[in-house]
Design an enzyme around this catalytic site. Structure first.
Site, PDB file in Angstrom:
ATOM      1  CG  HIS A   1      -1.002   1.605  -0.064  1.00 51.73           C
ATOM      2  ND1 HIS A   1      -0.197   1.000  -1.004  1.00 51.73           N
ATOM      3  CD2 HIS A   1      -0.189   2.449   0.629  1.00 51.73           C
ATOM      4  CE1 HIS A   1       1.041   1.468  -0.883  1.00 51.73           C
ATOM      5  NE2 HIS A   1       1.068   2.345   0.105  1.00 51.73           N
TER       6      HIS A   1
ATOM      7  CG  ASP B   1       1.995  -5.222  -3.597  1.00 58.83           C
ATOM      8  OD1 ASP B   1       1.247  -4.917  -4.541  1.00 58.83           O
ATOM      9  OD2 ASP B   1       2.679  -4.391  -2.980  1.00 58.83           O
TER      10      ASP B   1
ATOM     11  CG  HIS C   1       6.875  -1.099 -12.573  1.00 62.62           C
ATOM     12  ND1 HIS C   1       5.930  -0.197 -13.013  1.00 62.62           N
ATOM     13  CD2 HIS C   1       6.692  -1.199 -11.236  1.00 62.62           C
ATOM     14  CE1 HIS C   1       5.208   0.230 -11.987  1.00 62.62           C
ATOM     15  NE2 HIS C   1       5.653  -0.361 -10.893  1.00 62.62           N
TER      16      HIS C   1
ATOM     17  CB  ALA D   1       7.438   1.548  -5.907  1.00 62.28           C
TER      18      ALA D   1
END
Length: 348
Positions: free
Chosen positions: A140, A251, A255, A267
């Protein structure tokens, strides 16, 4: 008149960057990936993170238990690097085929990354061992210093962390994950065959104006954050060129709705249901559909030294509407492009 549908047959793709979470969330989201992808690199940022062989084996079993009957799906597990990780434990997991790669999160860069690495110097024995055994490092790529602007954190990471690390360990295989800038696109293009990158559908389709102009759109908020149009175009040009060291990594990061639509929202984009069609749309817009299969299905296995998949899927060019939400216990998930009309779908 309805235009005749166009069908693209491609080798079955893999997702080289995926968040499946755990518990009820895991059970809800796994089928959206296992239906389409043969394999996925599964991120280890659970709470607590996956830092041991036993934890990875247990997590893999929970994932496999959530795969519906009839789906053929292999989760590829990763180890979460910490300052205190034992190189022997990492090597044992790699040699046993439990760990496919290890993930470097700078401390506090993203969701559940508080256990992350404070500096590459702190884990140099681990990185040296990875170079020796040929284990890929997934990065990352953002610095997390409070004084660095959030839109500059990826570019700064290249200069201060990535380039010095690759000079120090030239044999280390590195995946620069979810790149978002022209800086990163140029860096990967100019790199050697030890360096590759993944790109998400949202960073190819959108820039920060889409997220912020005319109202804030929390379901486009992810990390690394969407950048200027010039960066979006550089990413689109990279994939459209047929460059071989860039490949599909959604990715997808679910949530619950109440955690996204909040005064301090999380995010991540839950794009697993719509990612493959989104990539196809981008490649079509760039007149580069001839490179879609390599991006989705060939480049990743080549970099990882794994066989390509034997089976094929078909993508159909037909309009369909993305659901507004997906049920999740007493809440819901909002999929990427919720409520919108999309032009490419996996043919059932």
């Amino acid at each position: 008149m309805t235009a005749p549908s166009q069908v693209l047959k491609i080798r079955r793709p893999d997702d080289w960057h995926l968040h499946l979470r755990d518990g009820d969330m895991l059970k809800t989201v796994v089928p959206y990936s296992s239906e389409i992808y043969a394999r996925a690199i599964v991120m280890p940022n659970l709470a607590p993170p996956v830092t041991t062989v036993d934890a990875a084996i247990a997590y893999r079993q929970r994932i496999l238990a959530a795969v519906p009957a009839g789906h053929n799906f292999t989760p590829l597990m990763t180890c979460y690097l910490t300052d205190s990780l034992d190189p022997d434990e990492l090597e044992r997991g790699f040699q046993q085929g439990v760990f496919t790669a290890a993930k470097l999160y700078p401390a506090n860069a993203t969701t559940n990354s508080s256990h992350g690495v404070t500096s590459t110097a702190a884990i140099m024995p681990v990185l040296e061992r990875m170079e020796k055994i040929g284990m890929p490092l997934l990065v990352h790529g953002e610095v997390t210093h409070a004084d660095i602007d959030i839109f500059d954190r990826e570019a700064r990471f290249i200069d201060t962390v990535m380039e010095p690390l690759r000079k120090q360990l030239p044999g280390l295989k590195v995946v620069f994950e979810h790149i978002t800038t022209k800086d990163a696109a140029d860096y990967v293009r100019e790199g050697n065959d030890q360096l590759a990158a993944t790109i998400t559908p949202q960073h190819l389709m959108f820039n920060r104006n889409h997220m912020l102009v005319g109202g804030i759109r929390p379901h486009l908020y992810c990390l690394p954050i969407l950048k200027r149009n010039v960066h979006q175009q550089a990413l689109r040009e990279l994939v459209a060129s047929g460059f071989e060291r860039v490949f599909l990594g959604t990715d997808s990061a679910p949530h619950a709705r109440h955690r996204k639509e909040a005064s301090c929202g999380c995010a991540g984009c839950f794009n697993a249901p719509t990612a493959l069609g989104s990539y196809a749309t981008v490649f079509e817009e760039m007149n580069a559909l001839q490179h879609l299969e390599a991006f989705c299905s060939l480049n990743g296995p080549k970099f990882y030294g794994l066989p390509v998949n034997d089976s094929f899927i078909e993508l159909e060019r037909r309009e369909s509407q993305v659901p507004d939400n997906i049920a999740l216990n007493d809440d819901s998930l909002i999929p990427f492009l919720a409520g919108e009309t999309i032009h490419w779908s996996v043919k059932k």
